[in-house]
Write a protein that holds these residues in place. Structure first.
Motif, PDB file in Angstrom:
ATOM      1  N   THR A 263       0.831  -1.208   0.000  1.00 60.43           N
ATOM      2  CA  THR A 263       0.000   0.000   0.000  1.00 60.43           C
ATOM      3  C   THR A 263       0.867   1.261   0.000  1.00 60.43           C
ATOM      4  OG1 THR A 263      -0.221  -0.211   2.408  1.00 60.43           O
ATOM      5  CG2 THR A 263      -2.009  -1.079   1.062  1.00 60.43           C
ATOM      6  N   VAL A 264       1.977   1.219   0.736  1.00 62.87           N
ATOM      7  CA  VAL A 264       2.900   2.360   0.702  1.00 62.87           C
ATOM      8  C   VAL A 264       3.532   2.478  -0.684  1.00 62.87           C
ATOM      9  CG1 VAL A 264       5.018   3.346   1.670  1.00 62.87           C
ATOM     10  CG2 VAL A 264       3.350   2.262   3.181  1.00 62.87           C
ATOM     11  N   THR A 265       3.813   1.341  -1.316  1.00 59.47           N
ATOM     12  CA  THR A 265       4.368   1.350  -2.673  1.00 59.47           C
ATOM     13  C   THR A 265       3.435   2.062  -3.650  1.00 59.47           C
ATOM     14  OG1 THR A 265       5.692  -0.658  -2.358  1.00 59.47           O
ATOM     15  CG2 THR A 265       5.037  -0.131  -4.612  1.00 59.47           C
ATOM     16  N   LEU A 266       2.126   1.875  -3.500  1.00 57.84           N
ATOM     17  CA  LEU A 266       1.162   2.562  -4.366  1.00 57.84           C
ATOM     18  C   LEU A 266       1.283   4.081  -4.207  1.00 57.84           C
ATOM     19  CD1 LEU A 266      -1.303   2.566  -6.270  1.00 57.84           C
ATOM     20  CD2 LEU A 266      -2.748   2.422  -4.225  1.00 57.84           C
ATOM     21  N   VAL A 267       1.339   4.547  -2.961  1.00 54.03           N
ATOM     22  CA  VAL A 267       1.484   5.980  -2.717  1.00 54.03           C
ATOM     23  C   VAL A 267       2.803   6.483  -3.308  1.00 54.03           C
ATOM     24  CG1 VAL A 267       1.593   7.784  -0.960  1.00 54.03           C
ATOM     25  CG2 VAL A 267       0.115   5.799  -0.608  1.00 54.03           C
ATOM     26  N   GLN A 268       3.859   5.699  -3.087  1.00 54.77           N
ATOM     27  CA  GLN A 268       5.187   6.075  -3.591  1.00 54.77           C
ATOM     28  C   GLN A 268       5.178   6.239  -5.108  1.00 54.77           C
ATOM     29  OE1 GLN A 268       7.420   7.023  -1.070  1.00 54.77           O
ATOM     30  NE2 GLN A 268       8.805   5.278  -1.218  1.00 54.77           N
ATOM     31  N   PHE A 269       4.410   5.399  -5.790  1.00 53.07           N
ATOM     32  CA  PHE A 269       4.379   5.477  -7.254  1.00 53.07           C
ATOM     33  C   PHE A 269       3.983   6.879  -7.713  1.00 53.07           C
ATOM     34  CE2 PHE A 269       2.244   5.390 -11.326  1.00 53.07           C
ATOM     35  CZ  PHE A 269       3.145   4.699 -12.114  1.00 53.07           C
ATOM     36  N   PHE A 270       2.891   7.407  -7.172  1.00 55.14           N
ATOM     37  CA  PHE A 270       2.422   8.730  -7.589  1.00 55.14           C
ATOM     38  C   PHE A 270       3.418   9.820  -7.174  1.00 55.14           C
ATOM     39  CE2 PHE A 270      -1.699   6.393  -7.148  1.00 55.14           C
ATOM     40  CZ  PHE A 270      -2.075   6.462  -8.478  1.00 55.14           C
ATOM     41  N   CYS A 271       3.977   9.696  -5.980  1.00 49.39           N
ATOM     42  CA  CYS A 271       4.883  10.733  -5.464  1.00 49.39           C
ATOM     43  C   CYS A 271       6.144  10.855  -6.316  1.00 49.39           C
ATOM     44  CB  CYS A 271       5.265  10.419  -4.021  1.00 49.39           C
ATOM     45  SG  CYS A 271       3.907  10.519  -2.828  1.00 49.39           S
ATOM     46  N   TRP A 272       6.790   9.720  -6.551  1.00 50.68           N
ATOM     47  CA  TRP A 272       8.074   9.773  -7.258  1.00 50.68           C
ATOM     48  C   TRP A 272       7.889   9.998  -8.751  1.00 50.68           C
ATOM     49  CZ3 TRP A 272      12.624  10.282  -4.859  1.00 50.68           C
ATOM     50  CH2 TRP A 272      12.636  10.050  -3.481  1.00 50.68           C
ATOM     51  N   PHE A 273       6.737   9.634  -9.298  1.00 52.15           N
ATOM     52  CA  PHE A 273       6.398   9.981 -10.680  1.00 52.15           C
ATOM     53  C   PHE A 273       6.393  11.507 -10.818  1.00 52.15           C
ATOM     54  CE2 PHE A 273       3.852  10.879 -14.329  1.00 52.15           C
ATOM     55  CZ  PHE A 273       3.832   9.756 -15.136  1.00 52.15           C
ATOM     56  N   ALA A 274       5.708  12.174  -9.889  1.00 52.80           N
ATOM     57  CA  ALA A 274       5.610  13.632  -9.943  1.00 52.80           C
ATOM     58  C   ALA A 274       6.971  14.294  -9.767  1.00 52.80           C
ATOM     59  CB  ALA A 274       4.633  14.125  -8.877  1.00 52.80           C
ATOM     60  N   PHE A 275       7.740  13.820  -8.798  1.00 58.25           N
ATOM     61  CA  PHE A 275       9.031  14.463  -8.519  1.00 58.25           C
ATOM     62  C   PHE A 275      10.045  14.235  -9.626  1.00 58.25           C
ATOM     63  CE2 PHE A 275       7.394  15.577  -4.487  1.00 58.25           C
ATOM     64  CZ  PHE A 275       8.259  16.522  -3.941  1.00 58.25           C
ATOM     65  N   GLN A 276       9.882  13.172 -10.396  1.00 55.36           N
ATOM     66  CA  GLN A 276      10.764  12.984 -11.545  1.00 55.36           C
ATOM     67  C   GLN A 276      10.618  14.147 -12.527  1.00 55.36           C
ATOM     68  OE1 GLN A 276      13.129  11.057 -11.852  1.00 55.36           O
ATOM     69  NE2 GLN A 276      13.505  10.354 -13.916  1.00 55.36           N
ATOM     70  N   TYR A 277       9.400  14.647 -12.700  1.00 59.27           N
ATOM     71  CA  TYR A 277       9.192  15.786 -13.601  1.00 59.27           C
ATOM     72  C   TYR A 277       9.679  17.091 -12.977  1.00 59.27           C
ATOM     73  CZ  TYR A 277       6.500  12.720 -16.661  1.00 59.27           C
ATOM     74  OH  TYR A 277       6.120  11.708 -17.526  1.00 59.27           O
ATOM     75  N   LEU A 278       9.637  17.184 -11.652  1.00 59.21           N
ATOM     76  CA  LEU A 278      10.215  18.357 -10.984  1.00 59.21           C
ATOM     77  C   LEU A 278      11.692  18.472 -11.326  1.00 59.21           C
ATOM     78  CD1 LEU A 278       9.739  20.555  -8.556  1.00 59.21           C
ATOM     79  CD2 LEU A 278      10.989  18.853  -7.223  1.00 59.21           C
ATOM     80  N   TRP A 279      12.428  17.367 -11.186  1.00 52.50           N
ATOM     81  CA  TRP A 279      13.864  17.386 -11.442  1.00 52.50           C
ATOM     82  C   TRP A 279      14.176  17.554 -12.928  1.00 52.50           C
ATOM     83  CZ3 TRP A 279      13.611  12.441  -8.158  1.00 52.50           C
ATOM     84  CH2 TRP A 279      13.555  12.780  -6.801  1.00 52.50           C
ATOM     85  N   THR A 280      13.329  16.980 -13.777  1.00 49.40           N
ATOM     86  CA  THR A 280      13.602  17.022 -15.217  1.00 49.40           C
ATOM     87  C   THR A 280      13.357  18.410 -15.806  1.00 49.40           C
ATOM     88  OG1 THR A 280      12.893  14.702 -15.380  1.00 49.40           O
ATOM     89  CG2 THR A 280      13.070  15.947 -17.438  1.00 49.40           C
ATOM     90  N   TYR A 281      12.293  19.092 -15.351  1.00 52.71           N
ATOM     91  CA  TYR A 281      11.839  20.283 -16.061  1.00 52.71           C
ATOM     92  C   TYR A 281      11.947  21.596 -15.276  1.00 52.71           C
ATOM     93  CZ  TYR A 281       9.936  16.731 -19.185  1.00 52.71           C
ATOM     94  OH  TYR A 281       9.807  15.659 -20.037  1.00 52.71           O
ATOM     95  N   SER A 282      12.432  21.559 -14.038  1.00 48.85           N
ATOM     96  CA  SER A 282      12.462  22.793 -13.245  1.00 48.85           C
ATOM     97  C   SER A 282      13.310  23.883 -13.882  1.00 48.85           C
ATOM     98  CB  SER A 282      12.969  22.507 -11.825  1.00 48.85           C
ATOM     99  OG  SER A 282      11.922  22.106 -10.972  1.00 48.85           O
ATOM    100  N   ALA A 283      14.552  23.533 -14.243  1.00 48.33           N
ATOM    101  CA  ALA A 283      15.445  24.558 -14.789  1.00 48.33           C
ATOM    102  C   ALA A 283      14.848  25.206 -16.035  1.00 48.33           C
ATOM    103  CB  ALA A 283      16.813  23.953 -15.098  1.00 48.33           C
ATOM    104  N   GLY A 284      14.330  24.381 -16.954  1.00 50.06           N
ATOM    105  CA  GLY A 284      13.748  24.910 -18.184  1.00 50.06           C
ATOM    106  C   GLY A 284      12.481  25.708 -17.936  1.00 50.06           C
ATOM    107  N   ALA A 285      11.638  25.248 -17.004  1.00 46.44           N
ATOM    108  CA  ALA A 285      10.389  25.954 -16.713  1.00 46.44           C
ATOM    109  C   ALA A 285      10.661  27.313 -16.095  1.00 46.44           C
ATOM    110  CB  ALA A 285       9.519  25.110 -15.777  1.00 46.44           C
TER     111      ALA A 285
END
Length: 448
Positions: free
Chosen positions: A259-281
């Motif tokens: 159940t924690v893994t399910l929550v982790q999926f959404f969290c780390w999916f979102a943060f991957q885009y934070l790291w990928t696109y922050s500088a450009g945004a």
């Protein structure tokens, strides 16, 4: 599924200085990780990577973590090398040495005459990123395991609190290094295709910090020998030498693991885009540029470092708030933190002032605190000391897999969202909000 005995139930009380030393090297390891995550997009776009192809480069770090951490857990469960530190510390030494070498190479990806946008430069950068993440994962996993190995239940929250504090301190240092060195006069612009000196020096200083902090842990911590470990954890010496098949362990994992893994999926999916696109945004919204070789883009890269530091400071402060939340309200604290972070993500789309972005990243930091406070505590409470390292390595898949999925989907989602790095923050906010909702599936359990 209940297990034989709670991990740490029979362990002695440690001095606070010992707990600090068990975790101290985490400061250097997290500095390396944050330099990678906060500067990777900037480095690759500086040497000529197409923003639409950034996902390929951001697949490499979580892929390394997905493979490496369970392996480190599995073999360190079976390792005893007293001349090299014991059970987990030999892997810390190995990871540290490789990470330091790669930290000296990565920021020089554009300095070997490969040419702007050349495959040679991009491949060199990709390979060094892969090795940096591999070695950092090897060095990081021992700290998580040693808390489970050596710290009793009464002190575990304190130990993970120290780990979180040192992690966020390392993140703050790494994030502000380029900005700080620029302020001291180190050049923040360079010829086309070359990474600025401010970023290079940040990696060099980070490498030195990794060496010093890791050696403090290696020389000051004495791990329990196999007989003592077995005695304290209520298992036999053979328990960690037998079995350990990954599929079998996953099949028998407690429900909280999943159940924690399910929550982790959404969290780390979102943060991957934070790291990928922050500088450009930030470059687009605040400095009105998409040219990665421009002074404005490099200024945006530095400002993202400051915002990442703000995020980490907010996480430290919010962690103290969450520590005061009674156990019966853990799920409210977890879900509420993620929901505030979702608002932070979405707000980036609307903000064009660099100072107002501080509010956005404070909210993101609140989510980050929730992500680092609750998952390990919930999962380790449901596990016994048997195959602890392997289980924690496998649980790292809940961090790595969503990042890989996010990176792969970015090839379809980035064009769908108008080839706009700013628009990807709307998507990240929606996904993080789904994570907040999925907290409701968690039911905390304890090994019997």
């Amino acid at each position: 599924m209940s297990q034989e005995k709670p991990a740490g139930a029979g362990l002695p009380t440690l001095s606070r200085s010992t707990i600090w030393m068990i975790n101290f090297g985490f400061l250097g390891v997290q500095t390396a990780f944050t330099l990678q995550s906060s500067q990777m997009s900037r480095i690759f776009q500086t040497i000529g990577a197409d923003p639409n192809n950034l996902g390929w480069f951001f697949i490499l770090p979580p892929l390394m973590g997905l493979v490496v951490q369970p392996i480190v857990g599995y073999y360190s469960d079976r390792t005893w090398a007293p001349k090299l530190g014991g059970r987990r510390l030999p892997y810390l030494l190995l990871g540290m040495i490789v990470a330091v070498i790669v930290m000296l190479l990565l920021p020089n990806s554009g300095s070997f005459g490969f040419g702007y946008g050349s495959l040679a430069a991009l491949w060199f950068g990709a390979i060094t990123v892969a090795f940096l993440d591999l070695s950092s994962n090897v060095a990081m996993q021992p700290f998580k395991m040693m808390v489970g190995d050596m710290v009793n239940d009464d002190q575990k929250s304190y130990a993970y609190g120290i780990q979180s504090f040192l992690s966020n301190t390392g993140a703050v240092l790494a994030a502000i290094f380029p900005f700080l060195f620029t302020w001291f006069g180190v050049k923040n612009i360079a010829p086309k295709g070359v990474v600025p000196d401010s970023v290079k020096v940040a990696f060099y200083v980070g490498a030195a910090l990794l060496i010093v902090t890791s050696l403090f842990t290696v020389f000051r911590v004495h791990e329990y020998d196999p007989a003592t470990y077995a005695k304290y954890h209520g298992i036999t010496e053979e328990d960690n030498k037998e079995g350990g098949n990954w599929l079998t362990l996953l099949k028998n994992a407690p429900k909280a693991f999943w159940t924690v893994t399910l929550v982790q999926f959404f969290c780390w999916f979102a943060f991957q885009y934070l790291w990928t696109y922050s500088a450009g945004a930030i470059a687009k919204n605040v400095w009105d540029t998409t040219n990665a070789t421009s002074a404005g883009y490099q200024a945006a890269g530095n400002w993202y470092g400051v915002l990442a530091a703000v995020q980490s400071i907010a996480a430290v402060v919010w962690s103290y708030v969450l520590a005061k939340v009674p156990n019966k309200y853990h799920k409210f604290g977890y879900a509420g933190s993620l929901l505030l972070g979702a608002f932070g993500f979405i707000s980036v789309f609307f903000i064009h002032d660099q100072w107002t972005l501080i509010i956005s990243y404070i909210l993101v930091g609140i989510a980050w605190a929730g992500m680092n406070t609750y998952p390990l505590t919930i999962v380790t409470n449901a596990l016994s000391g048997k195959h602890m390292g392997t289980y924690l390595g496998l649980f790292n898949g809940s961090i790595c897999l969503p990042q890989i999925v996010a990176s792969l989907l970015s090839f379809a989602l980035f064009p769908l969202f108008g080839h706009s790095q700013v628009n990807m923050f709307i998507l990240g906010g929606i996904v993080l909000a789904l994570g907040a909702l999925s907290v409701g599936t968690i039911k905390e359990t304890y090994a019997e």
